[in-house]
Write a protein that holds these residues in place. Structure first.
Motif, mmCIF file in Angstrom:
data_model
loop_
_atom_site.group_PDB
_atom_site.id
_atom_site.type_symbol
_atom_site.label_atom_id
_atom_site.label_comp_id
_atom_site.label_asym_id
_atom_site.label_seq_id
_atom_site.Cartn_x
_atom_site.Cartn_y
_atom_site.Cartn_z
ATOM 1 N N THR A 19 23.183 -124.146 24.171
ATOM 2 C CA THR A 19 22.784 -122.987 24.967
ATOM 3 C C THR A 19 21.771 -122.122 24.224
ATOM 4 O O THR A 19 20.740 -121.729 24.773
ATOM 5 C CB THR A 19 24.015 -122.144 25.330
ATOM 6 O OG1 THR A 19 24.932 -122.940 26.073
ATOM 7 C CG2 THR A 19 23.621 -120.929 26.156
ATOM 8 N N LEU A 26 17.627 -122.384 25.814
ATOM 9 C CA LEU A 26 17.185 -121.343 26.731
ATOM 10 C C LEU A 26 15.949 -120.633 26.198
ATOM 11 O O LEU A 26 15.730 -120.564 24.990
ATOM 12 C CB LEU A 26 18.301 -120.314 26.951
ATOM 13 C CG LEU A 26 19.555 -120.797 27.683
ATOM 14 C CD1 LEU A 26 20.517 -119.638 27.856
ATOM 15 C CD2 LEU A 26 19.207 -121.399 29.026
ATOM 16 N N ARG A 53 20.650 -130.013 35.551
ATOM 17 C CA ARG A 53 20.024 -129.501 34.340
ATOM 18 C C ARG A 53 20.659 -128.209 33.859
ATOM 19 O O ARG A 53 20.855 -128.001 32.655
ATOM 20 C CB ARG A 53 18.530 -129.276 34.608
ATOM 21 C CG ARG A 53 17.739 -128.868 33.380
ATOM 22 C CD ARG A 53 16.277 -128.662 33.720
ATOM 23 N NE ARG A 53 16.100 -127.565 34.670
ATOM 24 C CZ ARG A 53 14.908 -127.155 35.078
ATOM 25 N NH1 ARG A 53 13.809 -127.766 34.655
ATOM 26 N NH2 ARG A 53 14.806 -126.148 35.930
ATOM 27 N N GLU A 54 20.990 -127.318 34.789
ATOM 28 C CA GLU A 54 21.551 -126.027 34.412
ATOM 29 C C GLU A 54 22.947 -126.136 33.798
ATOM 30 O O GLU A 54 23.420 -125.184 33.183
ATOM 31 C CB GLU A 54 21.606 -125.113 35.645
ATOM 32 C CG GLU A 54 20.243 -124.694 36.167
ATOM 33 C CD GLU A 54 19.570 -125.778 37.000
ATOM 34 O OE1 GLU A 54 18.419 -125.583 37.421
ATOM 35 O OE2 GLU A 54 20.208 -126.841 37.231
ATOM 36 N N ARG A 55 23.599 -127.271 33.981
ATOM 37 C CA ARG A 55 24.955 -127.440 33.469
ATOM 38 C C ARG A 55 24.999 -128.350 32.233
ATOM 39 O O ARG A 55 26.074 -128.675 31.735
ATOM 40 C CB ARG A 55 25.854 -128.017 34.580
ATOM 41 C CG ARG A 55 27.344 -127.771 34.355
ATOM 42 C CD ARG A 55 28.179 -128.375 35.466
ATOM 43 N NE ARG A 55 28.079 -127.607 36.687
ATOM 44 C CZ ARG A 55 27.885 -128.114 37.888
ATOM 45 N NH1 ARG A 55 27.757 -129.422 38.034
ATOM 46 N NH2 ARG A 55 27.811 -127.344 38.948
ATOM 47 N N LEU A 104 25.137 -127.803 41.930
ATOM 48 C CA LEU A 104 25.265 -126.425 41.481
ATOM 49 C C LEU A 104 25.782 -125.532 42.592
ATOM 50 O O LEU A 104 25.455 -125.718 43.772
ATOM 51 C CB LEU A 104 23.914 -125.893 41.010
ATOM 52 C CG LEU A 104 23.258 -126.603 39.822
ATOM 53 C CD1 LEU A 104 21.879 -126.017 39.571
ATOM 54 C CD2 LEU A 104 24.122 -126.496 38.578
ATOM 55 N N GLU A 128 25.066 -120.475 40.164
ATOM 56 C CA GLU A 128 24.281 -121.212 39.180
ATOM 57 C C GLU A 128 22.820 -121.347 39.619
ATOM 58 O O GLU A 128 21.908 -121.226 38.824
ATOM 59 C CB GLU A 128 24.885 -122.599 38.962
ATOM 60 C CG GLU A 128 26.239 -122.567 38.294
ATOM 61 C CD GLU A 128 26.903 -123.930 38.274
ATOM 62 O OE1 GLU A 128 27.217 -124.404 37.169
ATOM 63 O OE2 GLU A 128 27.109 -124.502 39.352
ATOM 64 N N ARG A 129 22.597 -121.596 40.920
ATOM 65 C CA ARG A 129 21.220 -121.722 41.407
ATOM 66 C C ARG A 129 20.480 -120.407 41.313
ATOM 67 O O ARG A 129 19.326 -120.354 40.903
ATOM 68 C CB ARG A 129 21.234 -122.222 42.852
ATOM 69 C CG ARG A 129 21.530 -123.707 42.989
ATOM 70 C CD ARG A 129 21.218 -124.182 44.383
ATOM 71 N NE ARG A 129 22.122 -123.598 45.362
ATOM 72 C CZ ARG A 129 23.250 -124.173 45.759
ATOM 73 N NH1 ARG A 129 23.613 -125.336 45.248
ATOM 74 N NH2 ARG A 129 24.021 -123.589 46.656
ATOM 75 N N SER A 169 19.613 -119.708 37.743
ATOM 76 C CA SER A 169 18.533 -120.583 37.287
ATOM 77 C C SER A 169 17.191 -120.043 37.726
ATOM 78 O O SER A 169 16.220 -120.039 36.975
ATOM 79 C CB SER A 169 18.743 -121.998 37.818
ATOM 80 O OG SER A 169 17.662 -122.820 37.482
ATOM 81 N N GLY A 214 14.485 -118.920 34.872
ATOM 82 C CA GLY A 214 13.567 -120.027 34.651
ATOM 83 C C GLY A 214 12.179 -119.783 35.163
ATOM 84 O O GLY A 214 11.512 -120.693 35.649
ATOM 85 N N GLY A 228 18.061 -124.980 31.000
ATOM 86 C CA GLY A 228 18.704 -124.055 31.936
ATOM 87 C C GLY A 228 20.067 -123.640 31.454
ATOM 88 O O GLY A 228 20.440 -123.841 30.314
ATOM 89 N N ARG A 229 20.821 -123.064 32.371
ATOM 90 C CA ARG A 229 22.114 -122.478 32.021
ATOM 91 C C ARG A 229 23.242 -123.265 32.621
ATOM 92 O O ARG A 229 23.084 -123.941 33.622
ATOM 93 C CB ARG A 229 22.193 -121.043 32.536
ATOM 94 C CG ARG A 229 21.100 -120.179 31.931
ATOM 95 C CD ARG A 229 21.043 -118.869 32.668
ATOM 96 N NE ARG A 229 20.013 -118.050 32.070
ATOM 97 C CZ ARG A 229 20.222 -116.854 31.592
ATOM 98 N NH1 ARG A 229 21.410 -116.345 31.617
ATOM 99 N NH2 ARG A 229 19.237 -116.166 31.070
#
Length: 476
Positions: free
Chosen positions: A241, A245, A411-413, A450, A454-455, A458, A462, A474-475
């Motif tokens: 993380t 980021l 990607r965010e996860r 997601l 989460e979206r 992001s 981003g 991502g996150r």
């Protein structure tokens, strides 16, 4: 690189009745994953509750016309396809090399059930979301009830020992609750803990509850592997993380703060326990009938080596009694036992068998349990087990499975997935986690699309992606 969620996690228009039945079955699958202790003998095989319930869910999805399409689309997702190849290879190497097809069938059937479970959990997005919610709310209760059982069993010296097993090596009762053994109890706890503590938006009270309850649950299990696995998973998540980021450092640190709090309480608790258990045990010799660790056995009828009734009474007040969680011994104990098992397994891992394997679940046909004459041997280390059963080809397919899981995670996860997979691989190397339902539920949960939170997050963080695509993971 990501794959289209259209291959899985459908959102079909279902009637209220169909939706209710489906969600009840999915909830039952998650609940049954905690009930590994309960089984029954059916046509000569020991069948667990967590194996029967997924079959009911898969059958329901295949029979119902609105769900069948979602199930078959999920089956074409890269992760189930790679796992199906792994299962197929186990069948091939078993047919060629296994001296007992009946003996091997106990695990082959289990692998097929796991495939059906994975596909069923990936078929509906709502089902995977429900599984995630059920897992999260289980963390603190699973830990605290386990700790209570541990305390009661040891204070009463086994007079009240519900949900515990007696550990012969350290003369202490360890918690397993409804799981098959303490290692599995602890593994279920740490995996759901990882997914919960790394969740974006987790509140302060929930963080505090987990930070207090989880270390106590791990103390109750007296499982060193779980402690190391959880710290490893949290560490990987934090590093991934922080360095993946592009947001402000303060925002990144805030993102990993709940995980950091848990690491601190875990390390402090573990340090206290290790310090209190600094003396050598009074007796490190196992009774002739006891096994140094309970795990999945090779016999189809009795897959679990039962813990024998203690012939001597544990005394938690004895200053010479070693606390298990504070003892890291590479020469003896369970670590030495695993090294001895690996040495025995290496005797057949050469020539064509090194490449193609010896057949699924065949180690016990050739070796007795080290230190336990007359008891069929079993390998509880996933890489060694797969290399012995399926050879380099089988191990390559296993590696491909985990790589495919990580590649397919949104990607965010990915930071969450990186931590979870690192923790899982360490746990599975030292325990028998791979075959159990929790593994496939976790995979389905981290692969799911997601959520709105989460979206939105992001999109907020981003903004630089359009200028430099591919730079930001991502996150989670």
């Amino acid at each position: 690189m990501t794959f289209s969620p259209a291959l899985a996690y459908a959102r079909p228009s279902l009637s209220a009745r169909t939706r209710l039945i489906t969600l009840i079955l999915i909830g039952a699958v998650v609940v049954s994953s905690f009930l590994g202790r309960y089984d029954a003998e059916i046509v000569g095989f020991r069948v667990r509750v967590e194996q029967v319930v997924p079959l009911a869910l898969a059958a329901w999805m295949l029979v119902h016309p609105m769900l069948r399409g979602a199930f078959l689309r999920a089956l074409r997702h890269p992760v189930p396809l790679v796992y199906a190849a792994f299962v197929a290879w186990n069948v091939v190497t078993t047919l060629v090399f296994s001296p007992s097809l009946t003996w091997s069938a106990s695990i082959l059937i289990w692998l097929v059930i796991d495939l059906l479970l994975l596909v069923s959990m990936m078929a509906l997005a709502e089902g995977a979301d429900l599984a995630a919610r059920l897992g999260r709310i289980s963390v603190a209760p699973w830990a605290l009830v386990g700790f209570a059982a541990y305390v009661v069993a040891n204070v009463t010296r086994g007079q009240i020992a519900l949900g515990t097993d007696f550990d012969w090596l350290y003369e202490v009762y360890v918690s397993r609750l409804t799981a098959i053994e303490a290692n599995i109890y602890a593994s279920i706890l740490i995996f759901w803990t990882l997914l919960t503590i790394t969740r974006r938006g987790i509140g302060r009270w929930e963080t505090a509850a987990i930070a207090i309850a989880v270390p106590l649950g791990l103390v109750a299990s007296q499982t060193r592997t779980a402690v190391f696995s959880l710290v490893l998973g949290l560490g990987v998540f934090v590093l991934f993380t922080v360095f993946s980021l592009r947001s402000a450092w303060r925002e990144r640190l805030t993102r990993v703060l709940p995980a950091g709090v848990l690491v601190v309480t875990l390390v402090v608790t573990y340090g206290i326990i290790a310090a209190l258990g600094g003396t050598e045990p009074a007796d490190r010799t196992l009774p002739p009938s006891a096994s140094p660790t309970a795990s999945v056995s090779a016999t189809p009828v009795d897959e679990v080596t039962p813990s024998p009734a203690p012939t001597r009474e544990p005394d938690p007040t004895n200053p010479e009694q070693q606390n298990k969680i504070g003892d890291v011994d590479f020469q003896g104990g369970t670590i030495g036992f695993r090294l001895e098992v690996a040495r025995l397994a290496a005797q057949e891992m050469h020539g064509v068998n090194l490449w193609l394997g010896n057949g699924t679940n065949t180690f016990g046909l050739r070796h007795e349990q080290p230190g336990t004459p007359g008891i069929s041997g079993h390998i509880i280390m996933l890489p060694v087990q797969v290399l012995y059963d399926g050879g380099i080809v089988g191990l390559g397919l296993l590696v491909a499975l985990f790589v495919t899981v990580f590649v397919c995670v949104p990607r965010e996860r990915k930071p969450v997935a990186a931590g979870l997979l690192a923790s899982y691989l360490l746990s599975a190397t030292l325990t028998s986690m791979f075959w159990f339902a929790i593994t496939w539920i976790l995979i389905a949960v981290i692969l799911r699309p997601l959520g709105d939170d989460e979206r939105n997050d992001s999109r907020d963080s981003g903004r630089g992606d359009a200028r430099e695509p591919g730079r930001v993971f991502g996150r989670a």
